[in-house]
Design a protein around this motif. Sequence first.
Motif, PDB file in Angstrom:
ATOM      1  N   VAL A   1       2.539   7.896 -12.393  1.00 24.52           N
ATOM      2  CA  VAL A   1       3.255   8.587 -11.323  1.00 24.52           C
ATOM      3  C   VAL A   1       2.467   8.412 -10.030  1.00 24.52           C
ATOM      4  CG1 VAL A   1       4.291  10.310 -12.848  1.00 24.52           C
ATOM      5  CG2 VAL A   1       2.090  10.791 -11.761  1.00 24.52           C
ATOM      6  N   ILE A   2       3.112   8.648  -8.919  1.00 25.94           N
ATOM      7  CA  ILE A   2       2.453   8.607  -7.615  1.00 25.94           C
ATOM      8  C   ILE A   2       2.611   9.994  -6.997  1.00 25.94           C
ATOM      9  CG2 ILE A   2       2.363   7.523  -5.344  1.00 25.94           C
ATOM     10  CD1 ILE A   2       3.736   5.072  -6.592  1.00 25.94           C
ATOM     11  N   TRP A   3       1.486  10.719  -6.933  1.00 25.23           N
ATOM     12  CA  TRP A   3       1.523  12.072  -6.386  1.00 25.23           C
ATOM     13  C   TRP A   3       1.767  12.032  -4.883  1.00 25.23           C
ATOM     14  CZ3 TRP A   3       2.449  15.100 -10.046  1.00 25.23           C
ATOM     15  CH2 TRP A   3       1.763  15.105 -11.247  1.00 25.23           C
ATOM     16  N   VAL A   4       2.690  12.841  -4.454  1.00 31.93           N
ATOM     17  CA  VAL A   4       3.006  12.951  -3.029  1.00 31.93           C
ATOM     18  C   VAL A   4       2.324  14.205  -2.489  1.00 31.93           C
ATOM     19  CG1 VAL A   4       4.833  13.187  -1.308  1.00 31.93           C
ATOM     20  CG2 VAL A   4       5.218  11.793  -3.359  1.00 31.93           C
ATOM     21  N   GLU A   5       1.332  13.995  -1.619  1.00 35.19           N
ATOM     22  CA  GLU A   5       0.587  15.096  -1.017  1.00 35.19           C
ATOM     23  C   GLU A   5       0.438  14.837   0.479  1.00 35.19           C
ATOM     24  OE1 GLU A   5      -2.381  16.778  -4.339  1.00 35.19           O
ATOM     25  OE2 GLU A   5      -2.837  14.716  -3.750  1.00 35.19           O
ATOM     26  N   PHE A   6      -0.129  15.821   1.172  1.00 35.04           N
ATOM     27  CA  PHE A   6      -0.381  15.656   2.601  1.00 35.04           C
ATOM     28  C   PHE A   6      -1.673  14.882   2.815  1.00 35.04           C
ATOM     29  CE2 PHE A   6       1.964  19.819   2.641  1.00 35.04           C
ATOM     30  CZ  PHE A   6       3.107  19.345   3.264  1.00 35.04           C
ATOM     31  N   ALA A   7      -1.652  13.948   3.737  1.00 38.35           N
ATOM     32  CA  ALA A   7      -2.878  13.256   4.116  1.00 38.35           C
ATOM     33  C   ALA A   7      -3.758  14.211   4.914  1.00 38.35           C
ATOM     34  CB  ALA A   7      -2.551  12.024   4.959  1.00 38.35           C
TER      35      ALA A   7
ATOM     36  N   LEU B   1      11.139   9.288  -0.888  1.00 36.40           N
ATOM     37  CA  LEU B   1      10.393   8.093  -1.306  1.00 36.40           C
ATOM     38  C   LEU B   1      10.976   7.494  -2.581  1.00 36.40           C
ATOM     39  CD1 LEU B   1       6.740   9.247  -0.524  1.00 36.40           C
ATOM     40  CD2 LEU B   1       8.014   7.400   0.610  1.00 36.40           C
ATOM     41  N   ARG B   2      11.434   8.340  -3.508  1.00 37.46           N
ATOM     42  CA  ARG B   2      12.069   7.814  -4.725  1.00 37.46           C
ATOM     43  C   ARG B   2      13.323   7.037  -4.378  1.00 37.46           C
ATOM     44  NH1 ARG B   2      10.514  12.895  -6.968  1.00 37.46           N
ATOM     45  NH2 ARG B   2      12.585  13.787  -6.576  1.00 37.46           N
ATOM     46  N   LYS B   3      14.070   7.533  -3.376  1.00 41.35           N
ATOM     47  CA  LYS B   3      15.302   6.861  -2.976  1.00 41.35           C
ATOM     48  C   LYS B   3      15.005   5.555  -2.240  1.00 41.35           C
ATOM     49  CE  LYS B   3      19.568   7.665  -0.347  1.00 41.35           C
ATOM     50  NZ  LYS B   3      20.336   8.644   0.477  1.00 41.35           N
ATOM     51  N   GLU B   4      13.997   5.581  -1.384  1.00 45.89           N
ATOM     52  CA  GLU B   4      13.696   4.406  -0.564  1.00 45.89           C
ATOM     53  C   GLU B   4      12.940   3.323  -1.329  1.00 45.89           C
ATOM     54  OE1 GLU B   4      11.501   5.980   2.705  1.00 45.89           O
ATOM     55  OE2 GLU B   4      13.260   6.864   3.698  1.00 45.89           O
ATOM     56  N   ARG B   5      11.992   3.724  -2.201  1.00 45.24           N
ATOM     57  CA  ARG B   5      11.079   2.756  -2.797  1.00 45.24           C
ATOM     58  C   ARG B   5      11.242   2.613  -4.299  1.00 45.24           C
ATOM     59  NH1 ARG B   5       6.217   2.817   1.336  1.00 45.24           N
ATOM     60  NH2 ARG B   5       5.278   1.309  -0.093  1.00 45.24           N
ATOM     61  N   GLY B   6      11.959   3.563  -4.927  1.00 47.30           N
ATOM     62  CA  GLY B   6      12.175   3.459  -6.359  1.00 47.30           C
ATOM     63  C   GLY B   6      10.864   3.353  -7.123  1.00 47.30           C
ATOM     64  N   LEU B   7      10.797   2.349  -8.040  1.00 52.06           N
ATOM     65  CA  LEU B   7       9.576   2.119  -8.824  1.00 52.06           C
ATOM     66  C   LEU B   7       8.813   0.890  -8.335  1.00 52.06           C
ATOM     67  CD1 LEU B   7      11.054   2.785 -12.402  1.00 52.06           C
ATOM     68  CD2 LEU B   7       9.725   4.366 -10.982  1.00 52.06           C
TER      69      LEU B   7
ATOM     70  N   SER C   1       0.839  -1.200   0.000  1.00 57.33           N
ATOM     71  CA  SER C   1       0.000   0.000   0.000  1.00 57.33           C
ATOM     72  C   SER C   1       0.871   1.247   0.000  1.00 57.33           C
ATOM     73  CB  SER C   1      -0.914  -0.013   1.227  1.00 57.33           C
ATOM     74  OG  SER C   1      -0.135  -0.053   2.412  1.00 57.33           O
ATOM     75  N   LEU C   2       0.348   2.307  -0.597  1.00 49.39           N
ATOM     76  CA  LEU C   2       1.104   3.537  -0.724  1.00 49.39           C
ATOM     77  C   LEU C   2       1.198   4.267   0.609  1.00 49.39           C
ATOM     78  CD1 LEU C   2      -0.343   4.978  -4.061  1.00 49.39           C
ATOM     79  CD2 LEU C   2       1.726   3.613  -3.740  1.00 49.39           C
ATOM     80  N   PRO C   3       2.253   5.054   0.809  1.00 49.15           N
ATOM     81  CA  PRO C   3       2.339   5.880   2.019  1.00 49.15           C
ATOM     82  C   PRO C   3       1.136   6.811   2.110  1.00 49.15           C
ATOM     83  CG  PRO C   3       4.446   5.839   0.860  1.00 49.15           C
ATOM     84  CD  PRO C   3       3.451   5.191  -0.042  1.00 49.15           C
ATOM     85  N   GLU C   4       0.770   7.168   3.312  1.00 52.50           N
ATOM     86  CA  GLU C   4      -0.408   7.998   3.518  1.00 52.50           C
ATOM     87  C   GLU C   4      -0.268   9.329   2.794  1.00 52.50           C
ATOM     88  OE1 GLU C   4      -3.356   9.119   7.245  1.00 52.50           O
ATOM     89  OE2 GLU C   4      -1.209   8.836   7.607  1.00 52.50           O
ATOM     90  N   GLY C   5      -1.329   9.714   2.089  1.00 55.63           N
ATOM     91  CA  GLY C   5      -1.333  10.959   1.342  1.00 55.63           C
ATOM     92  C   GLY C   5      -0.921  10.811  -0.104  1.00 55.63           C
ATOM     93  N   CYS C   6      -0.389   9.656  -0.485  1.00 55.57           N
ATOM     94  CA  CYS C   6       0.055   9.436  -1.861  1.00 55.57           C
ATOM     95  C   CYS C   6      -1.073   8.800  -2.677  1.00 55.57           C
ATOM     96  CB  CYS C   6       1.298   8.549  -1.895  1.00 55.57           C
ATOM     97  SG  CYS C   6       2.732   9.278  -1.052  1.00 55.57           S
TER      98      CYS C   6
END
Length: 595
Positions: free
Chosen positions: A73-79, A289-295, A50-55
């Motif tokens: 793409v996976i938008w990174v926003e605030f939950a 998140l790009r560094k930790e989870r890549g694609l 599952s995606l991080p909260e807010g994504c």
Amino acid sequence: MATKSPLPRPEKDDETATGADLSYAPSTGSTSAPLEGRQRPSQSTLAAPSLPEGCSYGTLAKVDGDGKEAETVIWVEFAPGSRDNPFFFSKWRKVSITACATFFTFMTAYTTTAYSISEESMCRHLGCTNLQFASGIALYAWGFGIAPLMLAPLSEEFGRKWTYAAACFLFFILHLMMTLAKNMATVLVARFIIGAAGIVGATLVGGTISDIFIPAHRGLPMALFGFCAVFGTGFGAVTMAWVEVVPRLGWRWIQWIQFIVLGAFFPVCLVVMRETRATVILRRRAARLRKERGLSDGGRYLARAEIDKVKFVTAMGQSMTRPLVFLLTEPIVTFFSLWIALGWGVFYTQIAGIPYTYRKLHGFSTTQVGLVYLCICIGAIIGFAGNFIQEAIYRRRAAKDGVDARLYAPMLCGILFAVGCYINGFTSISSVHWIAPCIGLTIVLAAILNIYITAFVYLSECYGVYASSAIAGQSFARNMFGGSFTFFTQKTQMFDRLTVRWSLVMMGGFATLLAAVPFVAFAWGPRIRARSKYSKMLMAQEREQLDKERRARVSRGLDAHDAEDLEGDANDREEMAEGQENALHLVPSVAEKIV
């Protein structure tokens, strides 16, 4: 062919990026645009953790020589309700950030009159003239005026926290340069750079408050900010007058004392201040998140502010011109900048007249003159107390008057400002007791505080994510104009030729003309905003973000108080009266409009 807007896209500016799906057009080999609808990753992708909260998943369309191709793409926003969102920081964090920022405001104001009260000892020790000394006051104000043009891109690229840290360090270390100066040239250079660093405490604080408080909750912290700016101006002279009169201390120890206080404050600033710029926080989170989870989750993590991000040099050029464009082309910024600029010039004249008036007319000593500056402090306290009445009026009238509900106190204070000037002027003769002009000065300061607060709050609400740019334009006009007044007041030409009495009465005449500004803004504000190129869109964008947050909180059963919108549709009442469609339906996201 369409004419390109002279302003950069709003999602690049001061605060948060819009939550809507955007349209982008990079200048490099390929272009990107949104696909119709939102495509989901393949079934194998959906099986990912599952995606991080807010994504959330989204798509972009790459357009190149081979045609259109979709990118997931996976938008990174605030939950909803996230404590990472500056609007919803914890109460303690908001209080600590506001306290730290406004203390810096206090010190930048304190430095103004702490320097001016040291005229006699500095001129005696360095052999400078009164005009050279006055240049130090003007250069400080001009540093205040010019530096904001560079603050927006710096805080955008590196974040608010490190802009504060750099400014606090420069403000601190250059007081050492002042302290050790052997000639007036060194003092003047230091004063200009100190002013340029100190403007963070006068301009960026307003942007920081806009970062962490929603419009309905900005009144009190903005009032505290304005109070520190005015109270500090008076308190500097009150306290440092006692240092000035001690022969073995004088102007050098006035600078030493400030250097010591700022040295203690600098590490506090590093510890307490947090990043408050939402776009910077989201960009950093997306990079992490790009560094930790890549694609691994089926798409590239991306913050909306990263799309079509221009080079820093280009962003710097755009941001440096934006406040001036606003100042010259946006009626709201022009109106309020003219009001506060002329008001600040009148204020400088009143302040500059204190030593001359009370020494020449009443025979006051340096310490007695310093005590007269208590009028500024008392006026600031009265003005700050009056803000609570304005806040009560705003909360009661916002649903009907919108942002213009913030103009009730300024309408009264504009009149009181003129009245205070007349009292101060007409009583500035030796046959009238010295308490009379002190009363006039106190009224002037109480009024100017509310005008000062309004200039920041009103512009921050009218320009949302462009708040810092609008405030920078206002600050440029205010400080350049106010600094220029120094030359013909400190040298006393005006007072000698017109007499103190008629010089200050003339300032009352200017203040009388300026008293019309809040009445005009209240009567025609909706019409002016409707014809503004940016204000209407940016207000709609900020409201849209709050609506989205409020709906999300309600759906999760969370408290929606922190996302309340007191103004509702009231800011569009002119259009509603004409039977037009609500502005939120007419105005798409800012980025789509500009592109």
